[in-house]
Scaffold this active site. Sequence first.
Site, mmCIF file in Angstrom:
data_model
loop_
_atom_site.group_PDB
_atom_site.id
_atom_site.type_symbol
_atom_site.label_atom_id
_atom_site.label_comp_id
_atom_site.label_asym_id
_atom_site.label_seq_id
_atom_site.Cartn_x
_atom_site.Cartn_y
_atom_site.Cartn_z
ATOM 1 N N ASN A 111 0.878 -1.173 0.000
ATOM 2 C CA ASN A 111 0.000 0.000 0.000
ATOM 3 C C ASN A 111 0.917 1.225 0.000
ATOM 4 O O ASN A 111 1.650 1.447 0.965
ATOM 5 C CB ASN A 111 -0.842 -0.038 1.272
ATOM 6 C CG ASN A 111 -2.210 0.590 1.149
ATOM 7 O OD1 ASN A 111 -2.919 0.657 2.139
ATOM 8 N ND2 ASN A 111 -2.610 1.051 -0.016
ATOM 9 N N CYS B 244 -6.069 5.411 7.887
ATOM 10 C CA CYS B 244 -5.523 4.386 6.998
ATOM 11 C C CYS B 244 -4.476 3.624 7.799
ATOM 12 O O CYS B 244 -3.484 4.197 8.235
ATOM 13 C CB CYS B 244 -4.892 5.020 5.757
ATOM 14 S SG CYS B 244 -4.013 3.843 4.699
ATOM 15 N N ASN C 96 -2.265 1.044 7.034
ATOM 16 C CA ASN C 96 -0.933 0.957 6.444
ATOM 17 C C ASN C 96 -0.296 2.336 6.342
ATOM 18 O O ASN C 96 0.910 2.494 6.541
ATOM 19 C CB ASN C 96 -1.014 0.301 5.064
ATOM 20 C CG ASN C 96 -1.328 -1.173 5.141
ATOM 21 O OD1 ASN C 96 -0.884 -1.865 6.049
ATOM 22 N ND2 ASN C 96 -2.109 -1.668 4.201
ATOM 23 N N GLU D 119 -10.683 -0.634 -2.354
ATOM 24 C CA GLU D 119 -10.653 0.560 -1.515
ATOM 25 C C GLU D 119 -11.454 1.711 -2.114
ATOM 26 O O GLU D 119 -11.268 2.089 -3.275
ATOM 27 C CB GLU D 119 -9.213 1.019 -1.275
ATOM 28 C CG GLU D 119 -8.487 0.192 -0.229
ATOM 29 C CD GLU D 119 -7.316 0.924 0.387
ATOM 30 O OE1 GLU D 119 -7.495 2.104 0.800
ATOM 31 O OE2 GLU D 119 -6.230 0.335 0.448
ATOM 32 N N ARG D 120 -12.322 2.243 -1.296
ATOM 33 C CA ARG D 120 -13.057 3.469 -1.613
ATOM 34 C C ARG D 120 -12.050 4.597 -1.792
ATOM 35 O O ARG D 120 -11.124 4.742 -1.024
ATOM 36 C CB ARG D 120 -14.002 3.772 -0.442
ATOM 37 C CG ARG D 120 -14.792 5.042 -0.541
ATOM 38 C CD ARG D 120 -15.569 5.290 0.750
ATOM 39 N NE ARG D 120 -14.694 5.566 1.885
ATOM 40 C CZ ARG D 120 -15.126 5.939 3.082
ATOM 41 N NH1 ARG D 120 -16.416 6.042 3.334
ATOM 42 N NH2 ARG D 120 -14.279 6.172 4.053
ATOM 43 N N CYS E 247 -4.556 -3.237 2.847
ATOM 44 C CA CYS E 247 -5.343 -2.210 3.529
ATOM 45 C C CYS E 247 -5.349 -2.553 5.015
ATOM 46 O O CYS E 247 -5.935 -3.558 5.422
ATOM 47 C CB CYS E 247 -6.774 -2.173 2.983
ATOM 48 S SG CYS E 247 -7.841 -1.004 3.871
ATOM 49 N N GLY E 248 -4.678 -1.729 5.815
ATOM 50 C CA GLY E 248 -4.508 -2.033 7.228
ATOM 51 C C GLY E 248 -5.797 -2.045 8.019
ATOM 52 O O GLY E 248 -6.055 -2.973 8.804
ATOM 53 N N THR E 249 -6.631 -1.022 7.848
ATOM 54 C CA THR E 249 -7.903 -1.009 8.564
ATOM 55 C C THR E 249 -8.813 -2.130 8.061
ATOM 56 O O THR E 249 -9.610 -2.687 8.818
ATOM 57 C CB THR E 249 -8.610 0.349 8.406
ATOM 58 O OG1 THR E 249 -8.693 0.689 7.010
ATOM 59 C CG2 THR E 249 -7.869 1.444 9.166
#
Length: 267
Positions: A13, A74, A76, A195-196, A205-207
Amino acid sequence: MTLNFTKMNGAGNDFVVIDNRNLDKSLTKEQIARLCDRHRGVGADGLLAVEPAENGADVRFRYYNADGGEAEMCGNGARCFGRYTARLLGDDLTSLTFETIAGTLRAELIGNEVRIDMSDPIDLEMEAPVESVGPVHNLNTGVPHAVVFVDDLENCDIVKNGAGIRYHDHYAPNGTNANFVGVLAPDHLSVRTYERGVEGETLACGTGITACALIHHLQTGVSSPIKIDVRGGETLSIGFEPGPDRTFTNVTLTGPADFVFDGVITI
């Protein structure tokens, strides 16, 4: 404007990162989108800016998606932000705090990896009224995420199915991120994310992987930590403590945060 920047990536990312502690850089949505453009700019999934803290933390975290729109958080990006800020403030720094729209977070530097103390998740919704390739579960881990477990992750059409969830009326008007999950072992998942704001699949994507791990715990009872393989090839770790009524505290995200290069660009 001549802009000094650093290119970083967290598990694939990638981000443009700038030092805006003097608040002398005011970028428009269009300029941010141009910087993130992979053909006409630096190329990134988003832009991170270090700004002065307002409520007692070390710094303030600002994050903008590749389309130039600001987002709450975010995972990452937070790891990259932590390592970049540590370089700004002093190489001997081992931890720091930063303010985000989603709350004040803490980053701990462990070699080339960074552990982020995430905000407590909210807005849990199991089996939402959304049609997809499997039951859709929702959890906000700093930003909203939909989580779908699938039998064949490799052949899942992430863009088609992800966009179908992202733009579904259930998430109007702001939409959501969409994660598709394969189970490798009871405590080991593989995740792909639409991802939006990027409007496509990203390498990590960490979250999003945090939401997947927590939903997986709710479905199976598997204990912390949970390992997650991401599309970029790395394996990250999600730690947590389950609480009453399907809540979580002490949620952590641990993984790499790498410097790619420093540069200067005229925008």
